[in-house]
Design an enzyme around this catalytic site. Structure first.
Site, PDB file in Angstrom:
ATOM      1  N   LYS B  93      18.023 -21.602  31.322  1.00  0.00           N
ATOM      2  CA  LYS B  93      18.924 -22.069  30.307  1.00  0.00           C
ATOM      3  C   LYS B  93      19.746 -22.801  29.849  1.00  0.00           C
ATOM      4  O   LYS B  93      20.185 -23.412  30.203  1.00  0.00           O
ATOM      5  CB  LYS B  93      20.009 -20.740  30.482  1.00  0.00           C
ATOM      6  CG  LYS B  93      19.874 -19.421  30.695  1.00  0.00           C
ATOM      7  CD  LYS B  93      21.289 -18.574  31.359  1.00  0.00           C
ATOM      8  CE  LYS B  93      20.865 -17.317  31.593  1.00  0.00           C
ATOM      9  NZ  LYS B  93      20.586 -16.212  31.002  1.00  0.00           N
ATOM     10  N   GLY B 226      22.899  -6.232  32.622  1.00  0.00           N
ATOM     11  CA  GLY B 226      23.652  -5.255  33.416  1.00  0.00           C
ATOM     12  C   GLY B 226      22.689  -4.415  34.403  1.00  0.00           C
ATOM     13  O   GLY B 226      23.358  -3.472  35.031  1.00  0.00           O
TER      14      GLY B 226
END
Lengths: 192, 304
Positions: B93, B226
């Site tokens: 990332k 999630g």
């Protein structure tokens, strides 16, 4: 004729699109029951470690190995090629392959993603070049005597055939050109 | 519509880093699970479980949420440690707009860069010019306009954002339904309405016209944020995602390895409730998870 596409993981939908465009019935194969209903099988690109893992956990390795032994025509691209090979270098220790074609391949032999590329290939029997996309591709390092080489890139074999098994280290499903799928379908209809 | 900064390597037309080559790696990850890992040991567990790729980072989103402060690109040493133990693609990332972090990640030979809202944004107006890189990028999106803006900047994969580090699938469902719902509506629109869609979504008209023809994004659409159970993964896939990212959901659970394997099986057999029932058994406790009204920072709101 039914040409199944192994759909455990990877670019299976693109293969189904190419086959459907040729008017061929191309169902997804995820179980031994579905495998039993096909006349031929395409093994797509994806992660060969993931596919090898899922072949094992879904009890597909045995039935598929027997079917290939009995002459089921198969077309393996990239990860599919690794799974078809007799010898896999740089694979995981528990990685298994079917030995359907007598080649030795090195996983990710061209390197990581930054080394991925596309190129024109002269394919035996085609009038025009075939645009081939190579993604973290396996490299062929050894070719058995019985294996026919149908195309090379920079001197390295990238499209090969032995009996009813055809393999490519690139991805014919990523480009709209359906000629290699047509060649495979033709080979099922009239085996050499 | 796609600009290519590609290098012609030979007379046979061999080129690297084209849009087809970048998107090609995303295509190979379809029907798979990309797992967040913070150590080489976790990367091995992920690969053994059948992950198609790992996301190498210093802290999983659930910990970033607890720790607060500024979240940045991981230490190169940590990324190299993970590259050295696994043979599957390694992603990492960079902060939104932080093109130097992206340059460093490309120099480390990572396979994919995630320009991620989970890290603290470095630029409040601009995302990275992803065409300037040879390595492919994935970006998050909460709606179709955001997805198309990222694609017009060069992203080779879109992931619906969800809300990372919560173990709560509700936002992932909202974003996936929003992106796919608008694509369905665009295919029903006439030519004149497409101009209005482009204006409303603040997205390039040629991309809207392409969706009107094909009904899908020009790059793979994955789901993130999630997901914590095999059922969550299958839900995302049935809603139309082509693969799933599982972040905190695996290594914040009681027993990561069986859960990772079960999520891989569920992603392959997402349409088969019998198999889903079988693989969902006896996995131990999932990550606890938090409700949306309990969180202060919504990562999904980062990105423009």
């Amino acid at each position: 004729m039914i040409v199944g596409v192994l759909a455990l993981q990877g670019a299976f939908a693109a293969h189904q699109d190419r086959l459907t465009a040729l008017g061929v019935d191309a169902p997804a194969v995820r179980t031994a029951d579905q495998l039993a209903r096909v006349d031929a099988l395409v093994m797509p690109g994806g992660e060969s470690t993931t596919m090898s893992h899922l072949l094992r956990t879904n009890d597909l390795f045995g039935p598929l190995g027997s079917a290939i032994g009995d002459g089921l025509p198969v077309f393996g691209t990239c990860a599919g090629m690794i799974i078809c090979a007799t010898e896999v270098l740089d694979g995981r220790p528990d990685q298994r392959s079917f030995g359907a074609i007598d080649v030795g391949v090195r996983r990710n032999g061209y390197g990581r993603q930054l080394k991925s590329f596309e190129s024109d290939l002269d394919v035996s029997g085609f009038d025009d070049p075939f645009r081939a996309v190579f993604i973290r591709a396996p490299i062929v390092e050894r070719v058995g005597d019985e294996v026919e080489i149908l195309a090379c890139h920079d001197g390295v074999p990238v499209l090969l055939r032995q009996r009813s098994c055809t393999v490519a280290s690139f991805h014919p499903e990523l480009t709209p050109d359906g000629r290699l799928h047509a060649m495979f379908v033709e080979s099922i209809e009239s085996p050499s | 519509m796609i600009r290519k900064y590609a290098d012609d390597m030979s007379e046979t037309g061999t080129v690297t880093a084209t849009f087809e080559v970048k998107r090609g790696l995303a295509e190979m990850m379809k029907g798979g699970v990309i797992m967040d890992v913070v150590t080489p040991d976790q990367a091995k567990i992920a690969e053994d479980a059948g992950a198609v790729a790992v996301m190498a980072l210093e802290r999983v989103p659930a910990d970033i949420r607890v720790d607060g402060g500024v979240a940045r690109m991981s230490d190169p040493e940590m990324i190299e440690g993970i590259q050295s133990v696994c043979s599957i693609p390694v992603m990492a990332k960079a902060r939104i707009g932080h093109f130097v972090e992206a340059q460093i990640l490309q120099a480390l030979d990572v396979d994919f860069i995630d320009e991620s809202e989970v890290l603290t944004p470095a630029d409040e107006t601009h995302h990275i010019d992803k065409f300037a890189f040879d390595v492919p990028f994935v970006c998050g999106a909460t709606n179709l306009g955001e997805a198309l803006r990222r694609i017009s900047e060069g992203a080779a994969m879109i992931r619906s954002k969800g809300e990372a580090g919560t173990g709560n699938v509700v936002e992932a469902v909202r974003h996936l339904r929003s992106i796919i719902g608008d694509m369905k509506r665009i295919t029903q629109s006439d030519q004149a309405e497409l101009f209005e869609w482009a204006k409303r979504l603040q997205a390039p008209l040629p991309l809207i016209q392409e969706i009107a023809r094909t009904g899908k994004l020009p790059v793979p659409l994955f789901c993130a944020g999630g997901l914590a159970t095999p059922a969550d993964a299958a839900l995302a896939m049935q809603l139309g995602a082509e693969s799933v990212f599982v972040g905190s959901g695996i290594f914040k659970s009681d027993d990561p390895s069986p859960r990772a394997k079960a999520i891989v099986e569920a992603t392959t057999h997402f349409q088969d409730p019998d198999i889903l029932a079988k693989v969902s058994r006896g996995l131990g406790a999932p990550m606890t998870g938090i409700g949306m009204d309990e969180i202060d920072t919504r990562y999904a709101e980062r990105g423009w």
